[in-house]
Design an enzyme around this catalytic site. Structure first.
Site, mmCIF file in Angstrom:
data_model
loop_
_atom_site.group_PDB
_atom_site.id
_atom_site.type_symbol
_atom_site.label_atom_id
_atom_site.label_comp_id
_atom_site.label_asym_id
_atom_site.label_seq_id
_atom_site.Cartn_x
_atom_site.Cartn_y
_atom_site.Cartn_z
ATOM 1 C CE1 TYR A 1 0.930 -0.571 4.348
ATOM 2 C CE2 TYR A 1 0.693 1.783 4.162
ATOM 3 C CZ TYR A 1 0.957 0.644 4.935
ATOM 4 O OH TYR A 1 1.682 0.819 6.304
ATOM 5 C CB CYS A 2 1.734 3.794 -1.571
ATOM 6 S SG CYS A 2 0.628 4.090 -3.199
ATOM 7 C CB THR A 3 -0.121 8.481 -0.230
ATOM 8 O OG1 THR A 3 1.021 8.377 0.701
ATOM 9 C CG2 THR A 3 -0.926 9.543 0.577
ATOM 10 C CB ILE B 1 -3.716 5.637 3.189
ATOM 11 C CG1 ILE B 1 -2.514 4.372 3.248
ATOM 12 C CG2 ILE B 1 -4.284 5.829 4.627
ATOM 13 C CD1 ILE B 1 -1.207 5.152 3.848
#
Ligand SMILES: [Zn+2]
Ligand SMILES: [Zn+2]
Length: 450
Positions: free
Chosen positions: A198-200, A227
Site C-alpha cells: 500500500y501507499c498514499t 490509504i
C-alpha cells in the site's frame, strides 16, 4: 494566453477567504501514453485556471499525477475537463477526508520525465502485469491471513506518524530506494506468501506490483486508491480501521488523522506527538515532528543554530543563504543530528497516546499576513499612511515590504485613526503612524505571526 500563476500565495489565500466558498482537496493519477506532455500541460492549465482550480501536478509521457484544491461548486465542471481525455474517462478522484481551503495556493503543472520517481527501467518488465487491486474490506481480510506480508511503500517520515498494523516500514527516504531493499528482505517468501502493498494514493503500487511480479513474487496485492481511498471506504461502510495514526499528505495540512492513536514522538523532547512541521529558518526548512511546547520554546526551529539564524537581521539571513537551494528542501526528509528523538528502523504498532480532538487542522505557521497597503508618506513629519485590510493592533510585529523599501521589520507602538490614537485598527480604516523611512505606494504591510 495566460499559462502561469499571476498571484502570489498570500494574494491567493486572501482571495479564497474573501470568496468564502467551500473547496475540495483531491488527488488522482493515471498512467497513459501522452504524445506531447507540454501541449497537454498547457491545455490543462487553461482549463483549470478558468475553474479556479489549484494544486501541484506532474505530467509526463507516461501519464499524470495530481494533487489539487478545487472549488466545490466547480467539481463537476472540473471532472468534465478530465473526461475530455479518453484515458481519464471514469477516473477515480480521491477526495480528502479533512478539508482545508488553503491546501494549495497555486496552480503548478510541471512536465517531468516520469510521474513518480521510481528509478525503474520500465523496458525490462511488463508494467501492465499489475498486482490484484483490493478494496478496504478485502485488504482487511488479507491482513488477518498469517500468510501475508504487508509492506508500506511510502517514505519513513510518512509511516512514522501512521501505518497499517504489522506493516514492514522500510527506513528509506525515497520510494526508489525501497524497491531493492524489500526485494532482498523477502527473497525467501516469493512462492508462498501474499505480498500485500500500500501507499498514499495507490500510484506507487501500480508499477511496484508489476516489478515484484517480475521479480518472481507469485501473490501480489495492492490497496486500490491507497490509504486515502481506504479511509473513505471504512467511513462509508463502517469498517474497522486497521490503519493506525495519521496519513501524511503533501499539502499544507501535512497529515490527515485516520484514528486518534498517536504513534510518533516529538523529535525534540520525545513526548507523544505526530505533528509535522517545517523549520522556521528559511535556510533550513527541515521537515520534522515538533510538539506545541517545543514549538514555542524553539520558535518553530529544528536546532539552536536555526533559532540564532532567524534572529539575525533579515539582510544577513539573505546573505547567509545565498547559493542555497532552499525552495526544494521544504520536504527535506528530517535526518538531522539535532533531532535526538528521531528514530529509524522498524516502527512500533503500539499507540503512545490518544489525540484529543479528531479535527486537528495542522498547518505550517503562517509567517506573514497581508494587513494593509501604503497610501502616503508625509516626509516632513515622517508619518506614513496605510489602508487597513485586516485587523492591526498596537504591539503587532509587522513587515513593510516593497521593491524600493525592501523588507523592514518593526513593532507597532502607536496607531492613529482619523487623527486620534487607537488600539486596534479595523478593515477599511485609514491609519497613520510615525516611520523613520519613506514608504512607497506599492509597499505592503504584513503582520508577522509566529
Ligand atoms: Zn517536544
Ligand atoms: Zn532548522
Amino acid at each position: 494566453m495566460q499559462l502561469y500563476n499571476t498571484l502570489s500565495a498570500e494574494e491567493r489565500a486572501q482571495l479564497i477567504d474573501e470568496a468564502g466558498k467551500e473547496r475540495l482537496t483531491l488527488s488522482f493519477y493515471a498512467y497513459a501514453k501522452i504524445e506531447d506532455p507540454k501541449k497537454f500541460r498547457d491545455e490543462l492549465f487553461i482549463a483549470w485556471n478558468a475553474l479556479d482550480a489549484l494544486g501541484r501536478i506532474y505530467v509526463a509521457k507516461e501519464g499524470i499525477n495530481a494533487q489539487m484544491s478545487v472549488p466545490a461548486d466547480h467539481f463537476e465542471a472540473f471532472r468534465d475537463t478530465l473526461e475530455a481525455y479518453d484515458f481519464m474517462k471514469g477516473i477515480r478522484l480521491n477526495v480528502a477526508v479533512e478539508q482545508d481551503d488553503h491546501s494549495f495556493l497555486k496552480l503548478t503543472i510541471k512536465v517531468r520525465n516520469k510521474i513518480v520517481a521510481d528509478g525503474l527501467n520500465d523496458d525490462t518488465f511488463d508494467v501492465t502485469n499489475k498486482g490484484i487491486h483490493l478494496k478496504a474490506r478485502e485488504f482487511n481480510d488479507l491482513l488477518e491471513d498469517p500468510n501475508t506480508i504487508v509492506v508500506d511503500f511510502r517514505n519513513h517520515y510518512e509511516s512514522e506518524v501512521g501505518h497499517f498494523e504489522g506493516a514492514i516500514t522500510p527506513d528509506v527516504e525515497t520510494f526508489r530506494e525501497s524497491l531493492p531493499i524489500i526485494n532482498e528482505q523477502l527473497q525467501d517468501f516469493k512462492e508462498d506468501k501474499n505480498l500485500l502493498m500500500y501507499c498514499t494514493g495507490g500510484i506507487r503500487c501500480e508499477k511496484a506490483s508489476a516489478y515484484f511480479k517480475h521479480q518472481g513474487f507469485k501473490n501480489v496485492f495492492q490497496l486500490e486508491g491507497g490509504i486515502i481511498e481506504y479511509t473513505r471506504q471504512i467511513k462509508e461502510e463502517g469498517i474497522e480501521s486497521k490503519f493506525i495514526g495519521k496519513n501524511f499528505v503533501f499539502d499544507h495540512r501535512l497529515g490527515e488523522r485516520i484514528t486518534d492513536d498517536i504513534i510518533a514522538q516529538c523529535h525534540q523532547c520525545g513526548k507523544p506527538c505526530d505533528n509535522h512541521t517545517n523549520c522556521a529558518n528559511d535556510a533550513c526548512h527541515l521537515l520534522f515532528i515538533q510538539c506545541d511546547e517545543c514549538k514555542a520554546a524553539m520558535e518553530n526551529c529544528c536546532s539552536v543554530e536555526c533559532v540564532e539564524t532567524i534572529h539575525l537581521p533579515w539582510e544577513e539571513q539573505v546573505k547567509l543563504r545565498k547559493g542555497l537551494q532552499v525552495g526544494n528542501k521544504v520536504f527535506r526528509k528530517g535526518k538531522s543530528e539535532a533531532l535526538i528523538f528521531k528514530k529509524s528502523g522498524d516502527l512500533p504498532n503500539i499507540p503512545l497516546a490518544k489525540a484529543e480532538t479528531k479535527n486537528i487542522r495542522q498547518k505550517i505557521a503562517v509567517k506573514k499576513v497581508l494587513v494593509g497597503k501604503a497610501e502616503h508618506y508625509y516626509s516632513k513629519s515622517k508619518i506614513a499612511q496605510f489602508l487597513v485590510e485586516k485587523e492591526l493592533s498596537v504591539g503587532d510585529r509587522v513587515l513593510i515590504s516593497g521593491p524600493t523599501t525592501g523588507d523592514q521589520e518593526l513593532t507597532i507602538t502607536e496607531i492613529y485613526v482619523n487623527g486620534g490614537p487607537c488600539e486596534t485598527a479595523k478593515k477599511g480604516d485609514q491609519i497613520t503612524f510615525e516611520l523613520p523611512f519613506r514608504v512607497r505606494l506599492s509597499d505592503k504591510l504584513y503582520k508577522i505571526e509566529l
